[in-house]
Design a protein around this motif. Structure first.
Motif, PDB file in Angstrom:
ATOM      1  N   LEU A   8       0.998  -1.237  -0.148  1.00  0.00           N
ATOM      2  CA  LEU A   8      -0.124  -0.178  -0.210  1.00  0.00           C
ATOM      3  C   LEU A   8       1.042   1.289  -0.064  1.00  0.00           C
ATOM      4  N   TYR A   9       0.298   2.554   0.383  1.00  0.00           N
ATOM      5  CA  TYR A   9       1.093   3.585   0.071  1.00  0.00           C
ATOM      6  C   TYR A   9       2.383   3.806   1.098  1.00  0.00           C
ATOM      7  N   HIS A  10       3.214   4.372   0.711  1.00  0.00           N
ATOM      8  CA  HIS A  10       4.401   4.650   1.688  1.00  0.00           C
ATOM      9  C   HIS A  10       5.159   5.515   1.007  1.00  0.00           C
ATOM     10  N   ASP A  11       6.083   6.115   1.645  1.00  0.00           N
ATOM     11  CA  ASP A  11       7.488   6.960   1.189  1.00  0.00           C
ATOM     12  C   ASP A  11       8.581   6.125   1.464  1.00  0.00           C
ATOM     13  N   GLU A  12       9.421   6.147   0.479  1.00  0.00           N
ATOM     14  CA  GLU A  12      10.693   5.255   0.602  1.00  0.00           C
ATOM     15  C   GLU A  12      11.665   5.562   1.712  1.00  0.00           C
ATOM     16  N   ASP A  13      11.524   6.777   2.124  1.00  0.00           N
ATOM     17  CA  ASP A  13      12.756   7.133   3.230  1.00  0.00           C
ATOM     18  C   ASP A  13      11.918   6.957   4.538  1.00  0.00           C
ATOM     19  N   MET A  14      10.923   6.517   4.707  1.00  0.00           N
ATOM     20  CA  MET A  14       9.913   6.557   5.762  1.00  0.00           C
ATOM     21  C   MET A  14       9.490   4.759   5.907  1.00  0.00           C
ATOM     22  N   VAL A  15      10.393   3.898   5.714  1.00  0.00           N
ATOM     23  CA  VAL A  15      10.116   2.501   6.182  1.00  0.00           C
ATOM     24  C   VAL A  15      11.074   1.918   7.110  1.00  0.00           C
ATOM     25  N   GLY A  16      10.591   1.206   7.934  1.00  0.00           N
ATOM     26  CA  GLY A  16      11.608   0.459   8.901  1.00  0.00           C
ATOM     27  C   GLY A  16      10.683   0.256  10.227  1.00  0.00           C
ATOM     28  N   GLY A  17      11.328   0.158  11.352  1.00  0.00           N
ATOM     29  CA  GLY A  17      10.584  -0.201  12.666  1.00  0.00           C
ATOM     30  C   GLY A  17      11.015   0.847  13.678  1.00  0.00           C
ATOM     31  N   THR A  18      10.396   0.604  14.916  1.00  0.00           N
ATOM     32  CA  THR A  18      10.524   1.321  15.834  1.00  0.00           C
ATOM     33  C   THR A  18      10.917   0.752  17.003  1.00  0.00           C
ATOM     34  N   LEU A  19      11.972   1.071  17.754  1.00  0.00           N
ATOM     35  CA  LEU A  19      12.826   0.367  18.781  1.00  0.00           C
ATOM     36  C   LEU A  19      12.501   1.111  20.144  1.00  0.00           C
ATOM     37  N   ILE A  20      11.784   0.548  20.975  1.00  0.00           N
ATOM     38  CA  ILE A  20      11.504   0.956  22.255  1.00  0.00           C
ATOM     39  C   ILE A  20      12.150   0.219  23.282  1.00  0.00           C
ATOM     40  N   THR A  21      13.073   1.285  24.013  1.00  0.00           N
ATOM     41  CA  THR A  21      14.190   0.596  24.796  1.00  0.00           C
ATOM     42  C   THR A  21      13.809   0.982  26.390  1.00  0.00           C
ATOM     43  N   ILE A  22      13.404   0.155  27.240  1.00  0.00           N
ATOM     44  CA  ILE A  22      13.218   0.573  28.776  1.00  0.00           C
ATOM     45  C   ILE A  22      14.526   0.197  29.381  1.00  0.00           C
ATOM     46  N   ASP A  23      15.332   0.833  30.026  1.00  0.00           N
ATOM     47  CA  ASP A  23      16.320   0.903  30.653  1.00  0.00           C
ATOM     48  C   ASP A  23      16.311   0.269  32.162  1.00  0.00           C
ATOM     49  N   SER A  24      17.121  -0.130  32.738  1.00  0.00           N
ATOM     50  CA  SER A  24      16.975  -0.751  34.231  1.00  0.00           C
ATOM     51  C   SER A  24      16.363   0.284  35.097  1.00  0.00           C
ATOM     52  N   ASP A  25      16.475   1.659  34.990  1.00  0.00           N
ATOM     53  CA  ASP A  25      15.872   2.509  35.900  1.00  0.00           C
ATOM     54  C   ASP A  25      14.303   2.937  35.265  1.00  0.00           C
ATOM     55  N   ARG A  26      13.830   2.158  34.119  1.00  0.00           N
ATOM     56  CA  ARG A  26      12.683   2.227  33.456  1.00  0.00           C
ATOM     57  C   ARG A  26      12.563   3.416  32.875  1.00  0.00           C
ATOM     58  N   ASN A  27      13.703   4.251  32.141  1.00  0.00           N
ATOM     59  CA  ASN A  27      13.573   5.151  31.511  1.00  0.00           C
ATOM     60  C   ASN A  27      13.378   4.723  30.030  1.00  0.00           C
ATOM     61  N   VAL A  28      12.466   5.504  29.421  1.00  0.00           N
ATOM     62  CA  VAL A  28      12.142   4.721  28.085  1.00  0.00           C
ATOM     63  C   VAL A  28      12.731   5.543  26.689  1.00  0.00           C
ATOM     64  N   THR A  29      13.311   4.853  25.874  1.00  0.00           N
ATOM     65  CA  THR A  29      13.896   5.767  24.625  1.00  0.00           C
ATOM     66  C   THR A  29      13.084   5.268  23.245  1.00  0.00           C
ATOM     67  N   VAL A  30      12.682   6.098  22.587  1.00  0.00           N
ATOM     68  CA  VAL A  30      12.083   5.665  21.267  1.00  0.00           C
ATOM     69  C   VAL A  30      12.926   6.024  19.950  1.00  0.00           C
ATOM     70  N   GLU A  31      13.290   4.938  19.219  1.00  0.00           N
ATOM     71  CA  GLU A  31      14.064   5.530  17.947  1.00  0.00           C
ATOM     72  C   GLU A  31      13.384   4.919  16.845  1.00  0.00           C
ATOM     73  N   HIS A  32      13.412   5.472  15.701  1.00  0.00           N
ATOM     74  CA  HIS A  32      13.169   4.922  14.458  1.00  0.00           C
ATOM     75  C   HIS A  32      14.134   4.172  13.812  1.00  0.00           C
ATOM     76  N   LYS A  33      14.234   3.079  12.979  1.00  0.00           N
ATOM     77  CA  LYS A  33      15.245   2.415  12.646  1.00  0.00           C
ATOM     78  C   LYS A  33      14.878   2.381  11.091  1.00  0.00           C
ATOM     79  N   TYR A  34      15.515   2.981  10.173  1.00  0.00           N
ATOM     80  CA  TYR A  34      15.052   3.044   8.883  1.00  0.00           C
ATOM     81  C   TYR A  34      16.003   2.043   8.038  1.00  0.00           C
ATOM     82  N   LEU A  35      15.365   1.681   6.920  1.00  0.00           N
ATOM     83  CA  LEU A  35      15.808   0.816   6.061  1.00  0.00           C
ATOM     84  C   LEU A  35      15.537   1.292   4.610  1.00  0.00           C
ATOM     85  N   GLU A  36      16.596   1.140   3.516  1.00  0.00           N
ATOM     86  CA  GLU A  36      16.474   1.266   2.222  1.00  0.00           C
ATOM     87  C   GLU A  36      15.554   0.388   1.477  1.00  0.00           C
ATOM     88  N   VAL A  37      14.507   0.755   1.001  1.00  0.00           N
ATOM     89  CA  VAL A  37      13.926  -0.138  -0.047  1.00  0.00           C
ATOM     90  C   VAL A  37      13.688   0.137  -1.369  1.00  0.00           C
TER      91      VAL A  37
END
Length: 341
Positions: A312-341
């Motif tokens: 379906l529809y997409h932008d080629e520079d906006m495809v990948g996944g989102t990595l959510i990291t919860i550290d030992s102090d329960r701080n949360v980091t959100v990062e997008h991980k892009y792939l070339e398609v």
């Protein structure tokens, strides 16, 4: 047999084959719901009934995949490769699929396909429904039976009487102690609103169920949670507008808005309940394929997942996944991980 009769027989066979194909593709396939799984706010809370995943390392990494839209045979292998690459590169402890995983009348084919792919990673995974997953052939209960039977899948159909299908909670523990709760919810498909068909929203019963679950989880030591669903809350657009008016302060947000938010026009108060209870720190959705912003709004971070396929529809520079990291102090980091398609 005369040539005329041969032509008639060939034509009849072709019509029959076409009718059979239509039946295969479009005759509904339904599963059965558990009518004993009926929630009411006065029932005793059973924390032991909830799935629990132990955090084994310092950090716990969740890979959010969204809007895979499995339905085009010639793109299925490419979508598989995108998912495999994201898992290999990010080594998540858990995967969450936030809706529109399958699409179209071939959903009976692609639900088993997705299960086989997810199970190959041998890590816990969870899934919520989008507005397209059950639009055509197989309903949510049929799909749910398949997901519930998968060894590493944490999905549950959940209570049948609160609205939506697939409302459930997964708890994370660290050294056996409460760490974080992951609330999976069905944002539904469509509603009739002001004489038009609009995108769905949480029903009032779901808001009440969320209040019940969070209140009882807090009483058992799970004071922090995050939510995963498909259709963005109304507050996503409000949050972005305020972020834009404030000059895109990088300390509270990142990402882009390339299309208007396709949320429901009906606001049933889920965000108000989130604020009232003070447990949910982050929400993650999909649905809008070319939005990927993540913005803190009134103490809650509202995030879009990155579209995880080219179907379906997409932008080629906006495809990948989102990595959510919860550290030992329960701080949360959100990062997008892009792939070339």
């Amino acid at each position: 047999m005369s040539k005329t009769w041969k032509k008639i027989c060939i034509a009849a066979a072709s019509v029959l084959a076409f009718v059979i194909l239509l039946m295969i593709l479009f005759i509904p396939v339904t599963g059965e719901y558990d009518d004993t799984d009926c929630w009411n706010q006065f029932e005793e809370f059973d924390i032991g009934s909830l799935d629990t995943v132990e955090v084994k390392g310092e950090d716990f990494k969740i890979l959010q995949l969204t809007d895979l839209h499995y339905w085009m045979p010639h793109k299925a292998s490419q979508t598989d490769d995108i998912v495999k690459t994201l898992v290999e590169q990010n080594q998540p402890d858990m995967i969450v699929l936030t809706g529109d995983t399958v699409f179209g009348p071939a959903n009976t084919v692609y639900v088993p396909h997705v299960i086989k792919l997810m199970e190959s990673f041998e890590i816990p995974w969870a899934i919520v429904y989008g507005n397209h997953d059950s639009e055509f052939k197989a309903d949510k209960f049929w799909q749910g039976e398949k997901y519930e039977a998968a060894e590493h899948c944490l999905y549950h159909n959940g209570p049948y009487n609160i609205g939506g299908t697939g409302n459930y909670v997964v708890n994370l523990t660290k050294d056996g102690e409460p760490f974080y709760s992951l609330v999976m919810m069905d944002s539904n498909m469509y509603i009739e609103y002001d004489g038009k068909t609009e995108y769905g929203c949480f029903e009032l019963g779901q808001v009440s169920w969320y209040e019940y679950m969070i209140t009882n989880l807090q009483a058992h030591g799970y004071d922090k949670s995050m939510m995963f669903f498909h259709i963005p809350l109304v507050e996503y657009g409000i949050a972005f507008d305020e972020w834009e008016e404030g000059g895109f302060d990088e300390s509270i947000g990142f990402g882009e808005k390339r299309e208007e938010e396709c949320n429901s026009p009906c606001n049933t108060g889920m965000f108000g309940m989130i604020k009232k209870l003070g447990s949910t720190t982050h929400t993650f959705c999909g649905h809008d394929h070319i939005n990927n912003y993540s913005v803190e709004y009134q103490g809650v971070t509202l995030s879009y997942g990155l579209k995880s396929s080219t179907q379906l529809y997409h932008d080629e520079d906006m495809v990948g996944g989102t990595l959510i990291t919860i550290d030992s102090d329960r701080n949360v980091t959100v990062e997008h991980k892009y792939l070339e398609v």
